[in-house]
Design an enzyme around this catalytic site. Structure first.
Site, PDB file in Angstrom:
ATOM      1  N   GLU A   1     -63.277 -38.857  44.517  1.00  0.00           N
ATOM      2  CA  GLU A   1     -62.278 -39.579  45.327  1.00  0.00           C
ATOM      3  C   GLU A   1     -62.783 -39.791  46.752  1.00  0.00           C
ATOM      4  O   GLU A   1     -63.814 -39.239  47.151  1.00  0.00           O
ATOM      5  CB  GLU A   1     -60.961 -38.807  45.342  1.00  0.00           C
TER       6      GLU A   1
ATOM      7  N   LYS B   1     -53.246 -27.414  46.649  1.00  0.00           N
ATOM      8  CA  LYS B   1     -53.414 -26.922  48.028  1.00  0.00           C
ATOM      9  C   LYS B   1     -52.275 -25.973  48.349  1.00  0.00           C
ATOM     10  O   LYS B   1     -51.120 -26.253  48.045  1.00  0.00           O
ATOM     11  CB  LYS B   1     -53.411 -28.091  49.006  1.00  0.00           C
TER      12      LYS B   1
HETATM   13  N1  PSU Z   1     -58.493 -32.552  48.306  1.00  0.00           N
HETATM   14  C1  PSU Z   1     -59.077 -32.223  49.490  1.00  0.00           C
HETATM   15  N2  PSU Z   1     -58.738 -32.955  50.596  1.00  0.00           N
HETATM   16  C2  PSU Z   1     -57.859 -34.028  50.530  1.00  0.00           C
HETATM   17  C3  PSU Z   1     -57.256 -34.376  49.280  1.00  0.00           C
HETATM   18  C4  PSU Z   1     -57.621 -33.589  48.216  1.00  0.00           C
HETATM   19  O1  PSU Z   1     -59.870 -31.265  49.547  1.00  0.00           O
HETATM   20  O2  PSU Z   1     -57.623 -34.690  51.542  1.00  0.00           O
HETATM   21  C5  PSU Z   1     -56.292 -35.570  49.168  1.00  0.00           C
HETATM   22  C6  PSU Z   1     -56.368 -36.093  47.732  1.00  0.00           C
HETATM   23  O3  PSU Z   1     -56.800 -37.430  47.803  1.00  0.00           O
HETATM   24  C7  PSU Z   1     -54.937 -36.009  47.206  1.00  0.00           C
HETATM   25  C8  PSU Z   1     -54.162 -36.183  48.443  1.00  0.00           C
HETATM   26  O4  PSU Z   1     -54.681 -36.969  46.217  1.00  0.00           O
HETATM   27  O5  PSU Z   1     -54.895 -35.352  49.381  1.00  0.00           O
HETATM   28  C9  PSU Z   1     -52.708 -35.783  48.249  1.00  0.00           C
HETATM   29  O6  PSU Z   1     -51.923 -36.498  49.149  1.00  0.00           O
HETATM   30  P1  PSU Z   1     -50.318 -36.582  48.918  1.00  0.00           P
HETATM   31  O7  PSU Z   1     -49.845 -35.167  48.992  1.00  0.00           O
HETATM   32  O8  PSU Z   1     -49.811 -37.440  50.067  1.00  0.00           O
HETATM   33  O9  PSU Z   1     -50.090 -37.233  47.585  1.00  0.00           O
END
Ligand code: PSU
Ligand code: MN
Length: 306
Positions: free
Chosen positions: A23, A157
């Site tokens: 990604e 996370k």
């Molecule tokens: N993993 C990481 N850093 C990030 C992300 C994932 O180590 O920045 C990103 C991914 O792209 C994931 C997003 O899909 O954070 C989630 O964002 P949200 O909670 O707004 O869906």
């Protein structure tokens, strides 16, 4: 053309070289420059070293790229104001000629379109703390329910409500496999205090599980989540992270951060509070996930008789 596969990705597919999608929100929103570029390049090298081909996915000037040339990755890492593109934003960004990083959800869509089955990231989005009031639940979870791609992450996370995230994944029928342990990992920490529903101990076992799921494809099954704990030497124990996260979450609320900004804001603030230590752990866990994803892609290719 709205969609472009790099020459390397095309050649790999023609020759049966296994592919691993990566990604790019982690590049545009997850880490500061130049660490983001360093991470992107190192992770691609890790995948090649394991006998697979990386395919970083991003939208550049309206084109959905599957596989980035070095100059493109560098330009993306430097771009200020790149968009964060999830499922709802992907086609819009393409129609409007925008540049942005794809989240787990949008990267899964692109990987599936391109015929790539395995994808490595850091941590998936999930159910935010306080979601019972804010309704903030990442589109990553719905995408996992719907799109047949195996996502290798280091758990959810720990800024999230990890227990609620696991509940939603169960409701939506997404298998969650912890790799090599029973505990569900929590991104910077190896143990979230929760047990993962499933456990497997090798890339071959995961490839065999994927093959068994293919037999049920008629039921339009979606993705598979592999939760790979950060290496012990790189982890920040959950107890230490808990206070840091609690502080960052309170500050985000006080600052009125909502919607798409929440995850990037918290990651950046946690980096500050830990004096950069969280970033080192983040890079280590992404590399660890990329290596496992490559091993799984190689095992899948062997399984399907390439
Ligand atoms: N993993 C990481 N850093 C990030 C992300 C994932 O180590 O920045 C990103 C991914 O792209 C994931 C997003 O899909 O954070 C989630 O964002 P949200 O909670 O707004 O869906
Ligand atoms: Mn959200």
């Amino acid at each position: 053309m709205h969609i472009n596969k790099s020459d390397e990705v095309k050649a790999a597919q023609a020759e049966g070289v296994p592919l691993v999608a990566l990604e790019s929100t982690i590049i545009t929103h997850g880490m500061p420059y130049p660490d983001n570029l360093d991470m992107a390049q190192t992770v691609e090298a890790d995948i090649r070293e394991r006998g697979a081909m990386p395919a970083t996915i991003a939208v550049i000037d309206g084109v959905l790229h599957v596989g980035l040339a070095e100059e493109q990755a560098e330009a993306l890492a430097r771009t200020k104001g790149a968009a964060k593109l999830s499922r709802a934003d992907l086609a819009f960004a393409m129609a409007r000629g925008m540049t942005g990083g794809t989240t787990v959800a949008a990267t899964m869509m692109a990987a599936h379109l391109a015929g790539i089955r395995v994808f490595a990231t850091g941590g998936i989005g999930g159910v935010h703390r306080g979601a019972e009031a804010s309704f903030d639940i990442s589109a990553d979870l719905d995408e996992l329910a719907r799109t047949p791609v195996t996502v290798v992450c280091a758990g959810a996370k720990a800024i999230l409500d990890v227990a609620k995230t696991l509940e939603v994944l169960e409701t939506r029928g997404v298998p969650v496999v912890a790799f090599g342990q029973r505990a569900f990992p929590a991104f910077w920490s190896r143990d979230s205090g929760l047990t993962a529903p499933l456990r497997l101990d090798s890339a071959d076992e995961i490839a065999a599980f994927m093959a068994a799921r293919d037999a049920l494809a008629e039921f339009a099954h979606g993705g598979l989540l592999v939760a790979n704990p950060v290496p012990a030497d790189d982890e920040i124990p959950a107890g230490e992270m808990a206070t840091v996260i609690a502080q960052a979450v309170v500050e985000a609320e006080a600052a009125g951060v909502v919607g798409k900004q929440v995850t990037p804001w918290l990651l950046a603030r946690i980096l500050e509070i830990t004096g950069g230590r969280s970033l080192e752990t983040n890079i280590a866990l992404v590399r660890n996930n990329a290596r496992l994803a490559a091993d799984i892609a190689v095992a899948c290719a062997a399984e399907s008789g390439f």
